[in-house]
Design an enzyme around this catalytic site. Structure first.
Site, PDB file in Angstrom:
ATOM      1  N   HIS A  62      42.802  40.901  48.556  1.00  0.00           N
ATOM      2  CA  HIS A  62      41.550  40.642  49.371  1.00  0.00           C
ATOM      3  C   HIS A  62      41.552  39.191  49.890  1.00  0.00           C
ATOM      4  O   HIS A  62      41.631  38.400  49.101  1.00  0.00           O
ATOM      5  CB  HIS A  62      40.194  41.036  48.718  1.00  0.00           C
ATOM      6  CG  HIS A  62      39.697  40.272  47.726  1.00  0.00           C
ATOM      7  ND1 HIS A  62      38.859  39.046  47.777  1.00  0.00           N
ATOM      8  CD2 HIS A  62      39.837  40.180  46.339  1.00  0.00           C
ATOM      9  CE1 HIS A  62      38.555  38.614  46.821  1.00  0.00           C
ATOM     10  NE2 HIS A  62      39.041  39.345  45.648  1.00  0.00           N
ATOM     11  N   GLU A 211      35.962  42.755  49.961  1.00  0.00           N
ATOM     12  CA  GLU A 211      36.049  43.023  48.377  1.00  0.00           C
ATOM     13  C   GLU A 211      34.879  42.459  47.778  1.00  0.00           C
ATOM     14  O   GLU A 211      34.222  42.896  46.930  1.00  0.00           O
ATOM     15  CB  GLU A 211      37.154  42.418  47.675  1.00  0.00           C
ATOM     16  CG  GLU A 211      37.528  42.989  46.491  1.00  0.00           C
ATOM     17  CD  GLU A 211      36.894  41.951  45.291  1.00  0.00           C
ATOM     18  OE1 GLU A 211      36.943  42.453  44.233  1.00  0.00           O
ATOM     19  OE2 GLU A 211      36.546  41.163  45.905  1.00  0.00           O
TER      20      GLU A 211
END
Length: 340
Positions: A62, A211
């Site tokens: 992420h 995320e």
């Protein structure tokens, strides 16, 4: 010595969850330079297939980080904040930051406790830090809400913290947001090395962008994907086995255990190729893998990553831990697809 310039460049781009467009554009441009054909999901994640076949393995990291947005403009010309992700107020206190307005203006400031002067506040060291007693001190001559608004600063504007990135002769890399831009660098290296080797493998790399707020890894993968290997920071701290110089292989986090078969294969590969690793359980942790499973994806999911000290604070990792993660990913890809 490995060139970490792409990591440094990515770290320098402000990218808290919800404000990742420039970072995603950098990733897209870099992968294109490597000779690949990346694209964007509707949510703005970057994905890239590293072969001519429909991918069955996705490897994800992420790009989004912790940060904040302005929640209120106080009458005295300071800014109240709402956290983006699990930002530690203690860990970020005193941190320099940038405020990005909708019009593209950028201002600087500092996160401080209210009444922060030691010479007038006897409770400075004992006061509990909270959203109700901390503020952003803007580096402008402002004394009122009206002064702030005249600059074009409004509620909802993103607050992005200075990273203080440093590569040290000892091999350590210390910077905010090694969670998880170090993981993104791992994907950069996979893309670069697979292109250099001329491998044609059914692998997709995926850079999620939400995320830290829980839904980055829920969707957007190729429909042919069966396995998801998540690259995220390995926990270093009391009660855990992680080390900055090794790759952590996570057996379980607070969302539950990861796929046993994938974990077993990753451990066996690390042992076979003498890749430094630590097998670990994370007590307070979730990942894009957790999000993907909760969203109902029928994937086998594994989680690995370089050890990162002082997570969600003044983070630090080591080139050895990053390299170990790259090596383990490459070994996993080769073990699954070398006959193709």
């Amino acid at each position: 010595m490995k060139d970490y310039s792409t990591l440094q460049a990515l770290v320098a781009i402000d990218s808290p969850s919800g404000f990742t467009e420039r970072a995603s554009q950098y990733i897209h441009h870099l992968l294109t330079e490597y000779g690949w054909s990346p694209d964007y999901t509707n949510k703005g994640a970057v994905r890239c297939t590293l072969g001519s076949q429909a991918p069955t393995l996705a490897i994800a990291a992420h790009v989004d980080t912790l940060g904040a947005v302005i929640s209120d403009i106080a009458k005295n010309g300071t800014l109240r904040i709402s956290k983006v992700g699990g930002l530690s107020l203690n860990g970020f206190e005193g941190g320099y930051c940038r405020i990005h307005t909708l019009e593209g203006k950028v201002y600087t400031g500092t996160l401080l406790l209210d009444n922060p002067a030691a010479h007038v506040n006897k409770d400075l060291n004992s006061a509990q830090r909270s959203l109700y007693n901390m503020h952003i001190r803007l580096d402008e001559e402002v004394e009122s809400k009206k002064d702030i608004e005249a600059l074009g600063i409004n509620v909802g504007d993103f607050i992005c913290f200075e990273t203080n990135y440093q590569e040290l002769p000892s091999g350590y890399i210390k910077s905010r947001f090694m969670d998880n831009k170090a993981g993104c660098f791992v994907l950069f290296e996979l893309a670069r090395q697979i292109k250099a080797k001329g491998w044609d493998v059914p692998v997709q790399i995926f850079f999620s962008n939400y995320e830290e707020v829980g839904h980055g890894g829920t969707c957007g993968y190729a429909p042919s994907v069966k396995e998801l290997l998540v690259i995220d920071m390995g926990v270093v701290g009391d009660g855990t086995a992680g080390e900055e110089t090794a790759c952590s292989i996570c057996a379980k986090d607070s969302s539950g255990p990861y796929d046993y078969g994938m974990r077993k294969q990753l451990v066996q590969l690390a042992q076979k190729y003498a890749i430094p690793y630590r097998l670990d359980v994370y007590p307070f942790y979730g990942s894009d893998g957790s999000a993907a499973l909760r969203a109902g994806n029928d994937y086998r999911v594994g989680l690995i990553g370089p050890g990162v000290s002082a997570s969600h604070g003044v983070e630090r990792t080591h080139q050895k831990g990053i390299q170990a993660t790259i090596d383990l990913c490459m070994a996993y890809i080769e073990s699954k697809f070398k006959a193709l």
